[in-house]
Design a protein around this motif. Sequence first.
Motif, short mmCIF file in Angstrom:
data_model
loop_
_atom_site.label_atom_id
_atom_site.label_comp_id
_atom_site.label_asym_id
_atom_site.label_seq_id
_atom_site.Cartn_x
_atom_site.Cartn_y
_atom_site.Cartn_z
N LEU A 163 -28.13 59.37 7.78
CA LEU A 163 -29.36 58.82 7.22
C LEU A 163 -30.14 59.91 6.50
O LEU A 163 -30.02 61.09 6.82
CB LEU A 163 -30.28 58.28 8.32
N ARG A 164 -30.97 59.45 5.55
CA ARG A 164 -31.90 60.35 4.87
C ARG A 164 -33.28 59.71 4.92
O ARG A 164 -33.44 58.52 4.67
CB ARG A 164 -31.50 60.58 3.42
N LEU A 165 -34.27 60.51 5.27
CA LEU A 165 -35.66 60.07 5.27
C LEU A 165 -36.41 60.86 4.22
O LEU A 165 -36.25 62.07 4.12
CB LEU A 165 -36.33 60.31 6.62
N SER A 166 -37.24 60.19 3.44
CA SER A 166 -38.18 60.87 2.55
C SER A 166 -39.53 60.83 3.24
O SER A 166 -40.02 59.76 3.60
CB SER A 166 -38.28 60.15 1.20
N VAL A 167 -40.10 62.01 3.42
CA VAL A 167 -41.35 62.16 4.15
C VAL A 167 -42.39 62.80 3.23
O VAL A 167 -42.09 63.76 2.53
CB VAL A 167 -41.16 63.06 5.40
N ILE A 168 -43.60 62.25 3.24
CA ILE A 168 -44.69 62.87 2.50
C ILE A 168 -45.75 63.35 3.49
O ILE A 168 -45.91 62.79 4.57
CB ILE A 168 -45.33 61.91 1.46
N HIS A 205 -38.82 69.29 -1.30
CA HIS A 205 -38.87 68.79 -2.68
C HIS A 205 -39.64 69.78 -3.54
O HIS A 205 -40.73 70.19 -3.19
CB HIS A 205 -39.56 67.42 -2.69
N VAL A 206 -39.04 70.15 -4.68
CA VAL A 206 -39.69 71.09 -5.59
C VAL A 206 -40.19 70.37 -6.84
O VAL A 206 -41.34 70.52 -7.23
CB VAL A 206 -38.73 72.24 -5.98
N ALA A 207 -39.33 69.57 -7.47
CA ALA A 207 -39.71 68.88 -8.70
C ALA A 207 -38.88 67.62 -8.87
O ALA A 207 -37.74 67.57 -8.43
CB ALA A 207 -39.51 69.79 -9.91
N THR A 208 -39.45 66.63 -9.51
CA THR A 208 -38.72 65.42 -9.88
C THR A 208 -38.30 65.55 -11.33
O THR A 208 -39.15 65.70 -12.21
CB THR A 208 -39.61 64.17 -9.69
N ILE A 209 -37.02 65.52 -11.57
CA ILE A 209 -36.48 65.65 -12.92
C ILE A 209 -36.37 64.28 -13.59
O ILE A 209 -36.73 64.10 -14.73
CB ILE A 209 -35.10 66.34 -12.90
N LYS A 210 -35.88 63.30 -12.83
CA LYS A 210 -35.76 61.95 -13.35
C LYS A 210 -35.92 60.96 -12.21
O LYS A 210 -35.34 61.13 -11.14
CB LYS A 210 -34.40 61.73 -14.02
N THR A 211 -36.69 59.95 -12.45
CA THR A 211 -36.81 58.85 -11.51
C THR A 211 -37.09 57.59 -12.32
O THR A 211 -37.95 57.59 -13.19
CB THR A 211 -37.89 59.09 -10.44
N ALA A 234 -49.34 66.37 -1.02
CA ALA A 234 -48.78 67.42 -1.87
C ALA A 234 -47.37 67.85 -1.48
O ALA A 234 -46.72 68.57 -2.20
CB ALA A 234 -49.70 68.63 -1.84
N VAL A 235 -46.89 67.40 -0.33
CA VAL A 235 -45.60 67.84 0.19
C VAL A 235 -44.66 66.65 0.32
O VAL A 235 -45.04 65.60 0.84
CB VAL A 235 -45.78 68.53 1.58
N GLU A 236 -43.42 66.83 -0.17
CA GLU A 236 -42.36 65.84 0.04
C GLU A 236 -41.14 66.57 0.58
O GLU A 236 -40.74 67.60 0.05
CB GLU A 236 -42.00 65.12 -1.24
N VAL A 237 -40.58 66.03 1.64
CA VAL A 237 -39.41 66.63 2.26
C VAL A 237 -38.36 65.54 2.44
O VAL A 237 -38.66 64.41 2.81
CB VAL A 237 -39.75 67.25 3.64
#
Length: 151
Positions: A105-110, A139-145, A63-66
Amino acid sequence: MLDDADRRLLRYLQSDPTAPVSELAERCAMQPATAARRLEKLSAKGILKGQNAVIDWTKLGFAVEVSLRFTLDKTAPRAFDEFQHAARKIPEIIAIQTFLGRVDLRLSVIARDMGHYQSLYRNQILTLPHIAEVEALMHVATIKTTETLPI
């Protein structure tokens, strides 16, 4: 590099990656053997890298993405390589990107929840080598992917 027939083929493949070659060929007004040969050539050239499943990890309980942005201590000669090597070992890191500029660098973490994220952050992420600075963006919301290209 690509002709109109290749572009059509790729456009239809993007819209329905599970479509059989015969259906793609019909949509592109070509013979199935021709479509298959063209797809093989696109693969051989590295344009078509393959097909993969897109899994909605939120439906699996994450449920969490940072998004974590790192600046590394670049006085170490192999800082980037060592950081990336260690980060790849953490399964909850789903993307690693490098940048030019202030952020390296950027990491996407779930994570399943904030407790899980806090544990990951303290016990694994902060132990990554050569960290000079880190910034966390929740992360709050995905607008476009999309991975569909305008071809």
